[in-house]
Design an enzyme around this catalytic site. Structure first.
Site, PDB file in Angstrom:
ATOM      1  N   GLY A   1       0.803  -1.219   0.000  1.00 18.52           N
ATOM      2  CA  GLY A   1       0.000   0.000   0.000  1.00 18.52           C
ATOM      3  C   GLY A   1       0.833   1.264   0.000  1.00 18.52           C
TER       4      GLY A   1
ATOM      5  CG  ASP B   1      14.030  -8.566   6.791  1.00 20.95           C
ATOM      6  OD1 ASP B   1      13.744  -9.729   7.109  1.00 20.95           O
ATOM      7  OD2 ASP B   1      13.423  -7.931   5.910  1.00 20.95           O
TER       8      ASP B   1
ATOM      9  N   GLY C   1      15.118 -12.610   5.618  1.00 17.90           N
ATOM     10  CA  GLY C   1      16.111 -11.551   5.834  1.00 17.90           C
ATOM     11  C   GLY C   1      16.316 -10.649   4.639  1.00 17.90           C
TER      12      GLY C   1
ATOM     13  CD  GLU D   1      13.766 -13.919   2.400  1.00 18.43           C
ATOM     14  OE1 GLU D   1      12.807 -14.679   2.245  1.00 18.43           O
ATOM     15  OE2 GLU D   1      13.652 -12.754   2.819  1.00 18.43           O
TER      16      GLU D   1
HETATM   17  O1  F6P Z   1      10.825  -7.847   5.485  1.00 16.81           O
HETATM   18  C1  F6P Z   1      10.320  -8.883   6.256  1.00 16.81           C
HETATM   19  C2  F6P Z   1      10.108 -10.120   5.430  1.00 16.81           C
HETATM   20  O2  F6P Z   1       9.621 -11.134   6.290  1.00 16.81           O
HETATM   21  C3  F6P Z   1      11.333 -10.591   4.653  1.00 16.81           C
HETATM   22  O3  F6P Z   1      12.254 -11.264   5.469  1.00 16.81           O
HETATM   23  C4  F6P Z   1      10.682 -11.436   3.592  1.00 16.81           C
HETATM   24  O4  F6P Z   1      11.472 -11.514   2.424  1.00 16.81           O
HETATM   25  C5  F6P Z   1       9.406 -10.698   3.307  1.00 16.81           C
HETATM   26  O5  F6P Z   1       9.125  -9.902   4.441  1.00 16.81           O
HETATM   27  C6  F6P Z   1       8.228 -11.605   3.046  1.00 16.81           C
HETATM   28  O6  F6P Z   1       7.144 -10.832   2.713  1.00 16.81           O
HETATM   29  P1  F6P Z   1       5.662 -11.401   2.591  1.00 16.81           P
HETATM   30  O7  F6P Z   1       5.064 -11.418   3.955  1.00 16.81           O
HETATM   31  O8  F6P Z   1       4.974 -10.445   1.697  1.00 16.81           O
HETATM   32  O9  F6P Z   1       5.732 -12.779   2.026  1.00 16.81           O
END
Ligand code: F6P
Length: 361
Positions: free
Chosen positions: A75, A140, A183, A235
């Site tokens: 958003g 993160d 992360g 990741e």
């Molecule tokens: O920024 C926090 C985080 O959990 C990251 O570690 C991860 O890549 C991302 O958000 C995942 O996002 P979503 O909840 O949209 O899948």
């Protein structure tokens, strides 16, 4: 008497409710009113999404994960994609409307709790005249201007506990277990949990890895009578000749790609190259859930109380931050400049190497 609006934006993190709790209590003591805007800025677009927050509403929430206000990471009020009836996507800017509503509703300040994306939006509202105080949140831990963000400690504890549990099953089956952790493009969760959870290898976004490194480590383990291994992969990690793996953007209006897939790729490579029975798992959103640790709770409560103090002092356009154990404030503009990466010369990276953890280089 002041009237404050608080919002939570981006991915949730354990400790969000603790910030809300502290803000509501600190405002109550001053005789100020607090309103919560649901799902980021929705409450400043539609009054049905705005909630008056009383002491009763926040009773006991400091210990509960998630956010009572809801959150969104798709958003951006300055560029909101909207699908019309014909299925066409149009990008609209609703920021002026939000500013008008903020003024019309008589708010004196906005406390924006978020990671770098949400805080960048908060900075743009500040530039448009909204008095804003930011509070840094993300599992993160990748915000440069604060030593810690809340949510990180809980995520690391969850990942470490998972690694502890994987040891016994890996050992029973002489297996390699590859664990993908979150992360984004910083390796903080991988590094902290990997060291604490007895990993044989940790692959970080900051060090492109050579897959042979873990294969050699597995052979070396076997020479010493250890027939299993635990590998932690961030990741956002990538091999020295590969790319960061992702699953595309997912939802309409989402800014960042959804990272993921590198853990399974590493597992396949290990299986093919060593012949070892290898399995992978993705910890995913488990790391965002659950009750905040004592560290995160305390940090979040301190951030919330400090944000209210800043408003009282008349500060605007700043973010509360932790620096050498103290609460400080930094300009939001500085806080969002760059993402904090793992320092490869830090003692944690040195410690990992000293205790024989392969970092892929
Ligand atoms: O920024 C926090 C985080 O959990 C990251 O570690 C991860 O890549 C991302 O958000 C995942 O996002 P979503 O909840 O949209 O899948």
């Amino acid at each position: 008497m002041k009237k404050i609006v608080i919002s939570t934006g981006g991915g949730d993190a354990p400790g969000l409710n603790a910030v809300i709790y502290a803000v509501v209590h600190a405002c109550y003591r001053r005789g100020w009113e607090v309103y919560g805007s649901r799902s980021g800025y929705a409450g400043l677009l539609d009054s049905d999404e705005l909630q008056r927050l009383t002491l009763a509403d926040v009773d006991g929430i400091y210990a509960i994960g998630g956010t009572i206000l809801g959150s969104t990471n798709k958003g951006d009020p300055f560029a909101t994609p909207v699908e019309n009836l014909a299925g066409e996507v149009q990008v609209v800017d609703v920021s002026d409307k939000i500013i008008r509503n903020f003024q019309r509703m008589g708010f004196d300040a906005h406390i924006a709790i978020g990671g770098d994306g949400s805080l960048a939006i908060a900075q743009r509202f500040f530039e448009k005249g909204m008095p804003v105080i930011g509070v840094p949140k993300t599992i993160d831990n990748d915000l440069e201007a604060t030593d810690r963000t809340f949510g990180f400690d809980t995520a690391v504890s969850t990942a470490t506990e998972a690694l502890d549990k994987l040891h016994s099953t890996a050992k029973s089956h002489d297996r390699v277990m590859v664990v993908e952790v979150m992360g984004r493009d910083s390796g903080w969760i991988a590094l902290y949990s990997g060291i604490s959870g007895g990993a044989d290898a940790i692959f970080l976004p900051e060090i492109p890895f050579d897959i042979e490194c873990i294969c050699n480590k597995i052979s070396d383990n076997e020479l010493h009578g250890k027939d299993y291994a635990i590998v932690v992969v961030a990741e956002g990690a990538r091999s020295s000749d590969g790319e960061v793996m992702n699953k595309g953007r997912g939802e309409l209006g989402r800014e960042e790609v959804i990272l993921g897939g590198i853990g399974e790729w590493v597992a396949q490579q290990i299986r093919e190259r060593t012949g070892k029975d290898t399995r992978s798992l993705v910890l995913g959103h488990l790391q965002r859930g659950g009750s905040p640790t004592t560290f995160d709770r305390l940090l979040a409560l301190r951030f919330g109380a400090a944000a209210v103090r800043l408003i009282e002092e008349g500060v605007q356009g700043h973010m509360v931050a932790l620096s050498a154990g103290h609460m400080v404030s930094v300009p939001l503009a500085d806080a969002i400049k760059s993402r904090k990466k793992v320092d490869l010369n830090s003692d944690k990276v040195l410690a990992a190497r000293e205790i024989g953890i392969c970092l892929g280089d």
